[in-house]
Design a protein around this motif. Sequence first.
Motif, PDB file in Angstrom:
ATOM      1  N   ILE A   1      47.507  24.957  47.145  1.00 39.59           N
ATOM      2  CA  ILE A   1      47.488  26.268  47.299  1.00 39.59           C
ATOM      3  C   ILE A   1      45.987  26.474  47.986  1.00 39.59           C
ATOM      4  N   ARG A   2      45.911  27.046  49.293  1.00 37.48           N
ATOM      5  CA  ARG A   2      44.755  27.401  50.064  1.00 37.48           C
ATOM      6  C   ARG A   2      44.725  28.566  50.719  1.00 37.48           C
ATOM      7  N   GLY A   3      43.663  28.792  51.227  1.00 36.11           N
ATOM      8  CA  GLY A   3      43.720  30.244  52.073  1.00 36.11           C
ATOM      9  C   GLY A   3      42.855  31.021  51.318  1.00 36.11           C
ATOM     10  N   HIS A   4      42.895  32.303  51.369  1.00 36.86           N
ATOM     11  CA  HIS A   4      42.141  33.554  50.967  1.00 36.86           C
ATOM     12  C   HIS A   4      43.101  34.590  50.309  1.00 36.86           C
ATOM     13  N   LEU A   5      42.523  34.929  49.110  1.00 37.71           N
ATOM     14  CA  LEU A   5      43.314  35.793  48.288  1.00 37.71           C
ATOM     15  C   LEU A   5      42.299  37.085  48.059  1.00 37.71           C
ATOM     16  N   THR A   6      42.954  38.445  48.394  1.00 38.04           N
ATOM     17  CA  THR A   6      42.014  39.557  48.445  1.00 38.04           C
ATOM     18  C   THR A   6      42.527  40.380  47.370  1.00 38.04           C
ATOM     19  N   VAL A   7      42.032  40.995  46.418  1.00 38.39           N
ATOM     20  CA  VAL A   7      42.156  41.587  45.147  1.00 38.39           C
ATOM     21  C   VAL A   7      41.443  42.963  45.224  1.00 38.39           C
ATOM     22  N   GLY A   8      42.297  43.933  44.958  1.00 35.62           N
ATOM     23  CA  GLY A   8      41.605  45.370  44.798  1.00 35.62           C
ATOM     24  C   GLY A   8      41.524  45.623  43.231  1.00 35.62           C
ATOM     25  N   MET A   9      40.701  46.501  42.914  1.00 38.83           N
ATOM     26  CA  MET A   9      40.343  47.131  41.579  1.00 38.83           C
ATOM     27  C   MET A   9      39.925  48.663  41.730  1.00 38.83           C
ATOM     28  N   VAL A  10      40.690  49.334  41.171  1.00 40.34           N
ATOM     29  CA  VAL A  10      40.260  50.756  41.147  1.00 40.34           C
ATOM     30  C   VAL A  10      38.771  51.017  40.776  1.00 40.34           C
ATOM     31  N   ILE A  11      38.103  51.892  41.301  1.00 35.23           N
ATOM     32  CA  ILE A  11      36.670  52.161  41.108  1.00 35.23           C
ATOM     33  C   ILE A  11      36.392  52.492  39.674  1.00 35.23           C
ATOM     34  N   GLY A  12      35.405  52.011  39.133  1.00 36.65           N
ATOM     35  CA  GLY A  12      35.090  52.351  37.676  1.00 36.65           C
ATOM     36  C   GLY A  12      35.702  51.670  36.763  1.00 36.65           C
ATOM     37  N   CYS A  13      36.531  50.549  37.146  1.00 36.40           N
ATOM     38  CA  CYS A  13      37.424  49.628  36.027  1.00 36.40           C
ATOM     39  C   CYS A  13      36.607  48.762  35.461  1.00 36.40           C
ATOM     40  N   THR A  14      36.832  48.451  34.367  1.00 43.35           N
ATOM     41  CA  THR A  14      36.174  47.255  33.578  1.00 43.35           C
ATOM     42  C   THR A  14      37.135  46.523  32.738  1.00 43.35           C
ATOM     43  N   VAL A  15      38.252  46.284  33.404  1.00 39.59           N
ATOM     44  CA  VAL A  15      39.493  45.403  32.532  1.00 39.59           C
ATOM     45  C   VAL A  15      39.002  44.096  32.677  1.00 39.59           C
ATOM     46  N   THR A  16      38.224  43.556  31.485  1.00 37.21           N
ATOM     47  CA  THR A  16      38.125  42.035  31.686  1.00 37.21           C
ATOM     48  C   THR A  16      39.235  41.066  31.763  1.00 37.21           C
ATOM     49  N   PRO A  17      40.257  41.334  31.336  1.00 40.86           N
ATOM     50  CA  PRO A  17      41.336  40.264  31.552  1.00 40.86           C
ATOM     51  C   PRO A  17      41.598  40.144  33.142  1.00 40.86           C
ATOM     52  N   LEU A  18      41.291  41.125  33.871  1.00 36.31           N
ATOM     53  CA  LEU A  18      41.350  40.790  35.331  1.00 36.31           C
ATOM     54  C   LEU A  18      40.445  39.709  35.927  1.00 36.31           C
ATOM     55  N   PHE A  19      39.307  39.744  35.223  1.00 42.88           N
ATOM     56  CA  PHE A  19      38.077  38.730  35.459  1.00 42.88           C
ATOM     57  C   PHE A  19      38.366  37.484  34.858  1.00 42.88           C
ATOM     58  N   ASP A  20      39.278  37.621  33.795  1.00 38.57           N
ATOM     59  CA  ASP A  20      39.475  36.134  33.037  1.00 38.57           C
ATOM     60  C   ASP A  20      40.615  35.426  34.136  1.00 38.57           C
ATOM     61  N   ALA A  21      41.545  36.510  34.569  1.00 36.07           N
ATOM     62  CA  ALA A  21      42.296  35.922  35.269  1.00 36.07           C
ATOM     63  C   ALA A  21      41.853  35.094  36.679  1.00 36.07           C
ATOM     64  N   LEU A  22      41.341  35.783  37.379  1.00 39.17           N
ATOM     65  CA  LEU A  22      40.604  35.350  38.486  1.00 39.17           C
ATOM     66  C   LEU A  22      39.769  33.955  38.470  1.00 39.17           C
ATOM     67  N   ALA A  23      39.083  34.118  37.048  1.00 37.15           N
ATOM     68  CA  ALA A  23      38.232  32.878  36.941  1.00 37.15           C
ATOM     69  C   ALA A  23      39.082  31.617  36.582  1.00 37.15           C
ATOM     70  N   ALA A  24      40.521  31.992  35.917  1.00 41.23           N
ATOM     71  CA  ALA A  24      41.463  30.705  35.675  1.00 41.23           C
ATOM     72  C   ALA A  24      42.005  30.640  36.907  1.00 41.23           C
ATOM     73  N   PHE A  25      42.209  31.324  37.906  1.00 41.56           N
ATOM     74  CA  PHE A  25      42.989  31.147  39.241  1.00 41.56           C
ATOM     75  C   PHE A  25      42.027  30.233  40.013  1.00 41.56           C
ATOM     76  N   HIS A  26      40.631  30.655  40.088  1.00 37.35           N
ATOM     77  CA  HIS A  26      39.579  29.971  40.772  1.00 37.35           C
ATOM     78  C   HIS A  26      39.452  28.381  40.324  1.00 37.35           C
ATOM     79  N   ALA A  27      39.457  28.481  39.073  1.00 35.86           N
ATOM     80  CA  ALA A  27      39.483  26.764  38.314  1.00 35.86           C
ATOM     81  C   ALA A  27      40.571  26.062  38.630  1.00 35.86           C
ATOM     82  N   ALA A  28      41.732  26.696  38.906  1.00 36.62           N
ATOM     83  CA  ALA A  28      42.967  25.836  39.361  1.00 36.62           C
ATOM     84  C   ALA A  28      43.211  25.675  40.609  1.00 36.62           C
ATOM     85  N   HIS A  29      42.624  26.431  41.471  1.00 35.16           N
ATOM     86  CA  HIS A  29      42.664  26.744  42.882  1.00 35.16           C
ATOM     87  C   HIS A  29      41.464  26.753  43.620  1.00 35.16           C
ATOM     88  N   PRO A  30      40.476  25.859  43.518  1.00 37.80           N
ATOM     89  CA  PRO A  30      39.247  25.980  44.049  1.00 37.80           C
ATOM     90  C   PRO A  30      39.128  26.315  45.577  1.00 37.80           C
TER      91      PRO A  30
END
Length: 300
Positions: free
Chosen positions: A89-118
């Motif tokens: 899995i290569r390329g570019h992933l563009t993710v949007g987040m609503v302004i003012g949102c601090t939903v930490t599971p989203l950040f956990d998900a991005l960290a897990a994705f990055h670790a699996a697919h650097p």
Amino acid sequence: MELRQLEYFVAVAEERSFTRAAERVHISQSGVSAQIRQLERELGAELFDRSARAATLTAAGKAALEHARAALAAAAAVDQAVGEVTALIRGHLTVGMVIGCTVTPLFDALAAFHAAHPGVQITLLEDSSDRLVERVRAGTLDLALVGTTTTTPDGLQATAITSERLVAAVPPGHPLAARDRVTLRDLDGNPIVCMPPGTGLRTVFDEACAARGVRPAIALQASAPDAIADLAARGLGVAILGQSMAQHYRDRLTALIIDDAEAPALLALVSRNTGSPAVREALRCCHRAFSARPRDREAR
């Protein structure tokens, strides 16, 4: 004609600004302008009317836009197809987040994705929910976490993360503080502190008021929940928040259920059915993260 020129052309067309387009594609404004000029010379026509403040498409630009998007999508599909064949899995992933949102599971998900697919470059950006939905629909975002009033925005796939009622939050000593519940009419005469238009919470509130013929006095707007709570705690207005959001400020504010604002505010992950392996894997990471963690915050 180069793919990067088409990418810059589409960015300027969607942002209606050379400056914002340059920020989006991470090069200088002069670089974007030079590449667009080169593309126009190759095509023999101007693509943008530069006489106004905003960069607007000419007739030639409008005719070229969908073809440019299709060319970029085709190039991305080639890369994805090769990646699937080679089990990468290569390329570019563009993710949007609503302004003012601090939903930490989203950040956990991005960290897990990055670790699996650097090999995948991740871009995260903030915007209002309605703009994020449109950008996912247009294909300039792969997926987004948005506040919405509908389970599935038209033309998209969606997974609801939270669903909850609106509350009015007031400080101790406020005339409404002794009550458990209020109606929208009870808020008449009170200045309102709330999210800006385009956010999920504000849309739910505006639609509820419109359905009952109530015209709220919107006094102050802020994108961050902490700012809304701080303004209300200082007596500057009644805060309109989601039920779980208000729990974070119960030491300063009393949350009152708004009886006649019955439609819930939703926080949802939205995406297109693109078949992209990167998007599929990112969504799996998000689903795992949101299933494993408490729901920190609700729809914005």
